[in-house]
Design a protein around this motif. Structure first.
Motif, mmCIF file in Angstrom:
data_model
loop_
_atom_site.group_PDB
_atom_site.id
_atom_site.type_symbol
_atom_site.label_atom_id
_atom_site.label_comp_id
_atom_site.label_asym_id
_atom_site.label_seq_id
_atom_site.Cartn_x
_atom_site.Cartn_y
_atom_site.Cartn_z
ATOM 1 N N ARG A 92 0.826 -1.209 0.000
ATOM 2 C CA ARG A 92 0.000 0.000 0.000
ATOM 3 C C ARG A 92 0.862 1.261 0.000
ATOM 4 O O ARG A 92 0.452 2.291 -0.518
ATOM 5 N N ALA A 106 1.896 1.698 -3.487
ATOM 6 C CA ALA A 106 0.754 2.216 -4.249
ATOM 7 C C ALA A 106 0.496 3.694 -3.958
ATOM 8 O O ALA A 106 -0.100 4.389 -4.765
ATOM 9 N N LEU A 112 -1.149 4.540 -1.116
ATOM 10 C CA LEU A 112 -2.355 4.585 -0.288
ATOM 11 C C LEU A 112 -1.997 4.796 1.175
ATOM 12 O O LEU A 112 -2.853 5.092 2.000
ATOM 13 N N PRO A 148 -1.393 8.314 -5.535
ATOM 14 C CA PRO A 148 -1.393 7.061 -6.312
ATOM 15 C C PRO A 148 -1.501 7.300 -7.816
ATOM 16 O O PRO A 148 -0.815 6.650 -8.592
ATOM 17 N N ARG A 149 -2.357 8.253 -8.218
ATOM 18 C CA ARG A 149 -2.616 8.390 -9.654
ATOM 19 C C ARG A 149 -1.399 8.876 -10.425
ATOM 20 O O ARG A 149 -1.338 8.699 -11.634
ATOM 21 N N ILE A 202 0.986 3.277 -11.545
ATOM 22 C CA ILE A 202 0.779 1.929 -11.032
ATOM 23 C C ILE A 202 -0.688 1.544 -11.222
ATOM 24 O O ILE A 202 -1.546 2.398 -11.418
ATOM 25 N N MET A 233 -3.518 -1.398 -9.385
ATOM 26 C CA MET A 233 -3.576 -2.333 -8.266
ATOM 27 C C MET A 233 -4.794 -3.235 -8.394
ATOM 28 O O MET A 233 -5.858 -2.800 -8.825
ATOM 29 N N PRO A 283 -10.539 4.182 -15.105
ATOM 30 C CA PRO A 283 -9.230 4.842 -15.042
ATOM 31 C C PRO A 283 -8.966 5.732 -16.257
ATOM 32 O O PRO A 283 -8.321 6.777 -16.130
ATOM 33 N N ALA A 334 -10.858 8.946 -15.895
ATOM 34 C CA ALA A 334 -10.173 9.827 -14.954
ATOM 35 C C ALA A 334 -8.987 10.516 -15.625
ATOM 36 O O ALA A 334 -8.591 11.604 -15.222
ATOM 37 N N LEU A 361 -8.925 5.714 -5.918
ATOM 38 C CA LEU A 361 -7.725 6.553 -5.785
ATOM 39 C C LEU A 361 -6.630 6.101 -6.742
ATOM 40 O O LEU A 361 -6.022 6.898 -7.448
ATOM 41 N N VAL A 362 -6.392 4.771 -6.742
ATOM 42 C CA VAL A 362 -5.345 4.231 -7.607
ATOM 43 C C VAL A 362 -5.719 4.434 -9.077
ATOM 44 O O VAL A 362 -4.864 4.700 -9.912
ATOM 45 N N ASP A 363 -7.013 4.324 -9.381
ATOM 46 C CA ASP A 363 -7.459 4.498 -10.761
ATOM 47 C C ASP A 363 -7.403 5.951 -11.204
ATOM 48 O O ASP A 363 -7.772 6.272 -12.331
ATOM 49 N N GLY A 364 -7.024 6.819 -10.305
ATOM 50 C CA GLY A 364 -6.771 8.196 -10.703
ATOM 51 C C GLY A 364 -7.928 9.155 -10.501
ATOM 52 O O GLY A 364 -7.931 10.249 -11.047
ATOM 53 N N ALA A 365 -8.942 8.748 -9.731
ATOM 54 C CA ALA A 365 -10.090 9.630 -9.515
ATOM 55 C C ALA A 365 -9.713 10.714 -8.517
ATOM 56 O O ALA A 365 -9.136 10.437 -7.474
ATOM 57 N N ARG A 408 -14.610 13.431 -8.559
ATOM 58 C CA ARG A 408 -14.972 12.266 -9.361
ATOM 59 C C ARG A 408 -15.332 11.096 -8.434
ATOM 60 O O ARG A 408 -16.306 10.390 -8.634
#
Lengths: 359, 314
Positions: A62, A65, A67, A87-88, A92, A94, A114, A117, B214-218, B222
């Motif tokens: 994490r 990542a 997080l 993270p964005r 990466i 996950m 994704p 976004a 979060l990881v997906d970039g939002a 969003r």
């Protein structure tokens, strides 16, 4: 496949997707979840973080990542320090243990999320989603909702959603643990081949040593927030760096016997009747008395006690059932032996590997 | 011999355990346990409701035992009545406006309270306070806060310079101000429950899904509008349903603050029904007024529950 993937070939010169942690710490109050971890993955590698629950492997993942913020230390992806990036911005993707699909969206929208976004145009988005879905053979599921899918299908969707952004690094957090045992074997195979096909650096967290041994290019064995050993599956299994690794890997684990100044370890499968070792060379004879026999189908586990000079230590031998010629009965004494090269020695205080002693 | 003994024992046992078998029977015990609740609801909710239906089709008044069936006459005359229409408009206005404000504020509060911060406990206790206090006491507090001469709100706003020295709004004495005041108190009253419901909805979204977004970039918005709110929709509808029913059927706030005044500008159906049926003695018209919203509210309830169910199952 590899050369045309993502339409940006010839970028292999730079290790874009190398992940590195530099003296990484994460403390939750008194608990040292991650306690000084330095690992460097090589490009396109399948690196497994293996350890018992609570060893800090998920926290480490994490932090990679983004997080979780590390207490101290740095994380580098592709040579860039990303410790303070969200993270964005880390390039990466996950996959979570629960897959974390968005339940109110169709599979198409899940995979496209994704990209949306990123602000991608609709046409490009559709191409990307179709490509990603075809990589995982889930084209026919695109209009369904996650709850209409089986566990295996959900896992593929989660992978497709991770793949669609063409990340530099995949982070997988126990993605197989929600599947039933039969499905897990085939999913393991698929996941392994998928990683080799897309050749994206993958960091995979698991507590299952079978998954780790079967899929990992290298395994980082973790305990109590520390990496105890980082090596190929063969290295961590045959050449454990310390007693924890020796005891954690293998089922049943390594036999560990206390002697006055060393702990002596040998794997149950190298502890066999003397005559089965014929032609192997230098042997260490360890006569032992059998107390119990378990027939597990492919293997026969023989429990017993060593003799006086090893303090009647309890040991296990693992005999392939195909050696049926060798009859074993309880309460009998047999001449068993271990090849000298398979005997490992550990320092009883540091628990690390130590110099051999004469046996 | 060997067969006789168990038989005798069995007979003894069955007699001894007869009573416990009786109570072990789910049908018997279940009926027994639920009976008080059923009796209570039938006597104190069901019976009056049926009586109200009967009255609304009659010409009954207080102080007379005459009972004539008049069909839809009461409702017909109500529809033509100016004051009734005003009360109906107010009911819908108060409910709709206060619900929209409550939804937005409760959502914001829940998003704040779900985070960890110092003093969270105190803030949460303060926000939930209005729900714990007896509603009538709370509204009497508001009556004082909004007093035409001693209003602490006005005093405070004047002292801080937000109101000019000659500006002293009489909250409950001007129609528009009174309407705003009533809506504000409705919001104050509904906010805690709505916040708690939203908090539960927020907490029910798995952390993994928030992390995945979060990881997906939002970004924050969003995530809020595409993940959090859609996933909370069923439970938000529950909050709305409760809010509508509570607000549309509330009488305490009106009764304590304005008694429907000034000039009937804050009269709602329930207060109108009370003044017509009890104060003025026209039971039949009062009952018809009170029941006017019944079909509407029932429809709202069914509609909301169906949406909640569909988002859950489909």
């Amino acid at each position: 496949m590899q050369s045309t993937r993502f339409g940006k070939p010839n970028q292999k010169e730079e290790p874009l997707s190398q992940v590195e942690t530099q003296s990484l710490f994460k403390h939750f109050g008194e608990v040292k979840a991650v306690d000084g971890v330095d690992i460097v993955s090589s490009d396109e590698e399948f690196l497994v973080l293996l350890g018992p629950s609570g060893c800090g492997k998920t926290t480490l993942l994490r932090m990679i990542a983004g997080l979780e913020k590390p207490t101290s230390g740095d994380i580098l992806i592709g040579g860039q320090v990303v410790t303070h990036l969200p993270p964005r911005a880390r390039g990466i993707a996950m996959v979570f243990q629960s897959y974390a699909l968005y339940p109110h969206m169709t599979i198409y929208k899940n995979i496209a999320f994704p990209l949306k976004a990123m602000g991608m145009a609709k046409d490009d988005m559709k191409k990307k989603v179709d490509w990603s879905a075809s990589m995982l053979a889930i084209e026919r599921l695109l209009q369904r909702k996650p709850r209409e899918l089986s566990g295996g299908e959900r896992q593929r969707v989660a992978l497709a959603r991770a793949l669609v952004r063409e990340p530099n690094v995949f982070l997988l957090d126990e993605p197989l643990s929600n599947l039933d045992a039969k499905l897990r074997t085939s999913a393991r195979e698929e996941l392994y081949r998928f990683q080799k096909d897309v050749s994206i650096t993958t960091i995979y967290v698991t507590h299952d040593q079978v998954e780790a041994m079967g899929m990992g290019d290298r395994i980082a064995v973790m305990n109590a927030g520390k990496v105890r050993q980082l090596g190929t599956p063969d290295e961590v299994y045959s050449d454990p760096a310390d007693m924890f690794v020796a005891g954690f890997l293998g089922s049943p684990p390594m036999n560990l016997i206390e002697t006055p100044d060393r702990i002596v370890g040998f794997r149950p499968e190298s502890f066999l009747p003397q005559q089965m070792h014929e032609g192997i060379g230098d042997l260490v004879s360890l006569p032992f008395t059998v107390t119990r026999i378990e027939n597990l189908g492919a293997d026969r586990l023989v429990y017993g006690k060593l003799e006086e000079r090893f303090g009647h230590a309890a040991v296990i031998a693992n005999l392939p059932t195909s050696f049926t010629s060798y009859a074993i009965e309880t309460k009998q004494r047999y001449d068993f032996a271990v090849p000298r090269k398979d005997v490992k020695f550990f320092d009883p205080r540091t628990e690390l590997r130590a110099e051999p002693i004469p046996l | 011999m060997e067969t006789a003994t168990p038989k005798v024992k069995g007979a003894l046992r069955s007699r001894k355990q007869h009573l416990s078998f009786f109570f072990d029977n789910e049908k018997v015990l279940g009926t027994l346990m639920i009976a008080p609740a059923v009796v209570y609801i039938l006597a104190l909710v069901g019976f009056p409701l049926v009586m109200a239906f009967v009255y609304s089709f009659s010409d009954i008044t207080i102080g007379s035992s005459d009972f004539g069936f008049v069909g839809f006459e009461n409702i017909k005359s109500l529809i033509g009545d100016f004051e009734f229409k005003l009360a109906l408009k107010n009911t819908i206005l108060f409910t709709a406006v206060s619900m929209i404000i409550v939804l937005v504020l409760a959502k914001i509060l829940a998003l704040i309270l779900v985070k960890d911060f110092r003093g969270k406990f105190i803030i949460r206790a303060l926000i939930l306070m209005p729900y714990v206090a007896p509603i009538s006491l709370g509204v009497i507090g508001w009556l004082w806060m909004l007093d035409s001469i001693y209003s602490p709100i006005n005093w405070l706003l004047q002292r801080t310079g937000l109101f000019g020295p000659d500006f002293w709004p009489m909250w409950l004495c001007k129609p528009n101000l009174a309407i705003s005041a009533i809506i504000a108190v409705h919001v104050w009253r509904m906010l805690p429950l709505a916040t708690v419901i939203m908090l539960a909805g927020l907490a029910s979204i798995p952390q993994d899904i928030q992390d995945a977004a979060l990881v997906d970039g939002a970004g924050y918005f969003r995530q809020l509008f595409q993940i959090t709110i859609p996933m909370m929709l069923p439970i938000m509808l529950v909050a709305v349903l409760f809010g509508i029913v509570f607000t549309a059927t509330d009488i305490i706030i009106i009764l304590v603050l304005t008694r429907g005044g000034p000039y009937n500008s804050t009269q709602v159906l329930v207060s109108k029904a009370f003044y017509t049926g009890i104060d003025a003695g026209d039971l039949a018209t009062g009952a018809a007024t009170a029941l006017f919203l019944f079909p509407l509210l029932a429809a709202v309830a069914v509609f909301m529950l169906r949406i909640a169910r569909r988002t859950e199952v489909a």
